[in-house]
Design an enzyme around this catalytic site. Sequence first.
Site, PDB file in Angstrom:
ATOM      1  N   SER A  95      -2.167  -0.106 -28.387  1.00 56.20           N
ATOM      2  CA  SER A  95      -0.989   0.596 -27.853  1.00 56.20           C
ATOM      3  C   SER A  95      -0.439  -0.231 -26.702  1.00 56.20           C
ATOM      4  O   SER A  95      -1.163  -1.090 -26.159  1.00 56.20           O
ATOM      5  CB  SER A  95      -1.442   1.967 -27.327  1.00 56.20           C
ATOM      6  OG  SER A  95      -0.443   2.564 -26.526  1.00 56.20           O
ATOM      7  N   TYR A 151      -6.857   7.451 -22.483  1.00 58.10           N
ATOM      8  CA  TYR A 151      -6.188   6.753 -23.584  1.00 58.10           C
ATOM      9  C   TYR A 151      -6.028   5.269 -23.237  1.00 58.10           C
ATOM     10  O   TYR A 151      -6.334   4.387 -24.042  1.00 58.10           O
ATOM     11  CB  TYR A 151      -4.821   7.413 -23.823  1.00 58.10           C
ATOM     12  CG  TYR A 151      -4.106   6.939 -25.061  1.00 58.10           C
ATOM     13  CD1 TYR A 151      -4.501   7.360 -26.331  1.00 58.10           C
ATOM     14  CD2 TYR A 151      -3.017   6.081 -24.965  1.00 58.10           C
ATOM     15  CE1 TYR A 151      -3.837   6.928 -27.469  1.00 58.10           C
ATOM     16  CE2 TYR A 151      -2.343   5.641 -26.094  1.00 58.10           C
ATOM     17  CZ  TYR A 151      -2.755   6.076 -27.349  1.00 58.10           C
ATOM     18  OH  TYR A 151      -2.086   5.639 -28.475  1.00 58.10           O
TER      19      TYR A 151
HETATM   20  N1  LIG Z   1       2.482   7.685 -32.016  1.00 58.03           N
HETATM   21  C1  LIG Z   1       2.499   6.894 -30.966  1.00 58.03           C
HETATM   22  O1  LIG Z   1       3.370   7.030 -30.088  1.00 58.03           O
HETATM   23  C2  LIG Z   1       1.490   5.791 -30.821  1.00 58.03           C
HETATM   24  C3  LIG Z   1       1.765   4.739 -29.927  1.00 58.03           C
HETATM   25  C4  LIG Z   1       0.837   3.710 -29.778  1.00 58.03           C
HETATM   26  C5  LIG Z   1      -0.340   3.738 -30.509  1.00 58.03           C
HETATM   27  N2  LIG Z   1      -0.580   4.765 -31.359  1.00 58.03           N
HETATM   28  C6  LIG Z   1      -1.842   4.749 -32.093  1.00 58.03           C
HETATM   29  O2  LIG Z   1      -1.568   4.751 -33.477  1.00 58.03           O
HETATM   30  C7  LIG Z   1      -2.675   5.329 -34.179  1.00 58.03           C
HETATM   31  C8  LIG Z   1      -2.148   6.371 -35.150  1.00 58.03           C
HETATM   32  O3  LIG Z   1      -1.509   7.388 -34.401  1.00 58.03           O
HETATM   33  P1  LIG Z   1      -0.330   8.299 -34.985  1.00 58.03           P
HETATM   34  O4  LIG Z   1       0.729   8.287 -33.989  1.00 58.03           O
HETATM   35  O5  LIG Z   1      -0.041   7.944 -36.391  1.00 58.03           O
HETATM   36  O6  LIG Z   1      -1.047   9.720 -34.859  1.00 58.03           O
HETATM   37  P2  LIG Z   1      -1.264  10.924 -35.887  1.00 58.03           P
HETATM   38  O7  LIG Z   1      -1.828  12.012 -35.066  1.00 58.03           O
HETATM   39  O8  LIG Z   1      -0.036  11.156 -36.688  1.00 58.03           O
HETATM   40  O9  LIG Z   1      -2.387  10.334 -36.868  1.00 58.03           O
HETATM   41  C9  LIG Z   1      -3.690  10.086 -36.432  1.00 58.03           C
HETATM   42  C10 LIG Z   1      -4.634  10.351 -37.585  1.00 58.03           C
HETATM   43  O10 LIG Z   1      -5.956  10.053 -37.135  1.00 58.03           O
HETATM   44  C11 LIG Z   1      -6.822  11.069 -37.621  1.00 58.03           C
HETATM   45  N3  LIG Z   1      -8.015  11.171 -36.777  1.00 58.03           N
HETATM   46  C12 LIG Z   1      -8.132  11.705 -35.535  1.00 58.03           C
HETATM   47  N4  LIG Z   1      -9.399  11.663 -35.120  1.00 58.03           N
HETATM   48  C13 LIG Z   1     -10.101  11.067 -36.115  1.00 58.03           C
HETATM   49  C14 LIG Z   1     -11.473  10.729 -36.282  1.00 58.03           C
HETATM   50  N5  LIG Z   1     -12.378  11.031 -35.340  1.00 58.03           N
HETATM   51  N6  LIG Z   1     -11.850  10.111 -37.429  1.00 58.03           N
HETATM   52  C15 LIG Z   1     -10.945   9.834 -38.399  1.00 58.03           C
HETATM   53  N7  LIG Z   1      -9.644  10.147 -38.312  1.00 58.03           N
HETATM   54  C16 LIG Z   1      -9.231  10.754 -37.181  1.00 58.03           C
HETATM   55  C17 LIG Z   1      -5.995  12.334 -37.566  1.00 58.03           C
HETATM   56  O11 LIG Z   1      -6.534  13.359 -38.381  1.00 58.03           O
HETATM   57  C18 LIG Z   1      -4.652  11.828 -38.025  1.00 58.03           C
HETATM   58  O12 LIG Z   1      -4.496  11.930 -39.421  1.00 58.03           O
HETATM   59  C19 LIG Z   1      -3.605   5.888 -33.096  1.00 58.03           C
HETATM   60  O13 LIG Z   1      -4.662   4.992 -32.879  1.00 58.03           O
HETATM   61  C20 LIG Z   1      -2.716   5.964 -31.884  1.00 58.03           C
HETATM   62  O14 LIG Z   1      -3.430   5.917 -30.690  1.00 58.03           O
HETATM   63  C21 LIG Z   1       0.298   5.779 -31.538  1.00 58.03           C
END
Ligand SMILES: NC(=O)c1ccc[n+]([C@@H]2O[C@H](COP(=O)([O-])OP(=O)(O)OC[C@H]3O[C@@H](n4cnc5c(N)ncnc54)[C@H](O)[C@@H]3O)[C@@H](O)[C@H]2O)c1
Length: 249
Positions: free
Chosen positions: A141, A154
């Site tokens: 991130s 985070y």
């Molecule tokens: N959305 C943002 O703004 C953003 C920005 C930077 C980084 N990210 C990173 O991108 C990645 C995906 O995030 P997203 O935005 O698609 O979120 P999201 O919540 O849409 O998807 C995350 C998925 O991870 C799964 N998950 C959570 N805990 C888990 C575990 N212990 N084991 C297996 N699966 C698990 C959830 O069930 C979900 O399906 C994450 O690592 C997040 O930190 C997101």
Amino acid sequence: MKHKIAIVTGSGSGIGRATALLLAKKKFTVIVSDINEDGMMETDDIIRSAGGTAHVHMCDVSEKDQVADLFKTTKSTHGSIDAVVNNAGVGGVFAFTHQYEDDLYDKVIAVNQTGVWYCMKQALLIMKEQRDGGTIVNVSSLAGIGAAPMMSAYAASKHAVIGLTKTAAAEYGKFNIRVNAVCPTVIDTPMGQSLLSTNEELATRMKYSIPMKRFGESEEVAEVIAWLSSKSSSFVNGQEIRVDGGQKA
Ligand SMILES: NC(=O)c1ccc[n+]([C@@H]2O[C@H](COP(=O)([O-])OP(=O)(O)OC[C@H]3O[C@@H](n4cnc5c(N)ncnc54)[C@H](O)[C@@H]3O)[C@@H](O)[C@H]2O)c1
């Protein structure tokens, strides 16, 4: 020609789902993995309806034994693991560091940091025995390369992911294994929306601090992950690639 095999953790939603769909479109057999069974099944359905090949495997990445089972089963069923996308993650809450609950800190670290650690170890163990090595893309991130006020757990977890990425890249390049990280800004996913909905003023400020004056889409991150998982990026290793509309330019 044999399909390449990709594991995408957290692919029941958001960036993980978009990545799983894109990799399937690029002829990978995708192992869709998540703790959310409904989300996982939905991703599987979408891939199959589009003519792709997918299999589901429930796995909580913070549970070492479940991670070992995911990788061992995939290897023994499909013969290889060519691409791993460590995407599963949780956001935690917005709180000042001195007010951040210890239990929640531990949970965020367990999923975002230790989960990536467990998955990387399994992936490296298998890929180093493969002639063609493999690729690992860790989803960090912008909070992994700079301050993320009110999100200390985070930020700590995502900084750790960058450290693991660079170290593994340096250790395993000789095995033809490339390890890179993507660092998105706010992306329009359920996680992005739930974090932003807690503070509308902050959300507006964040949006306008991005030169492109918008948040990113899951598909825009997926494109970068798919490129890092492909031969087109064959000499790119140990990088933290920002997907941020120029926010940190
Ligand atoms: N959305 C943002 O703004 C953003 C920005 C930077 C980084 N990210 C990173 O991108 C990645 C995906 O995030 P997203 O935005 O698609 O979120 P999201 O919540 O849409 O998807 C995350 C998925 O991870 C799964 N998950 C959570 N805990 C888990 C575990 N212990 N084991 C297996 N699966 C698990 C959830 O069930 C979900 O399906 C994450 O690592 C997040 O930190 C997101």
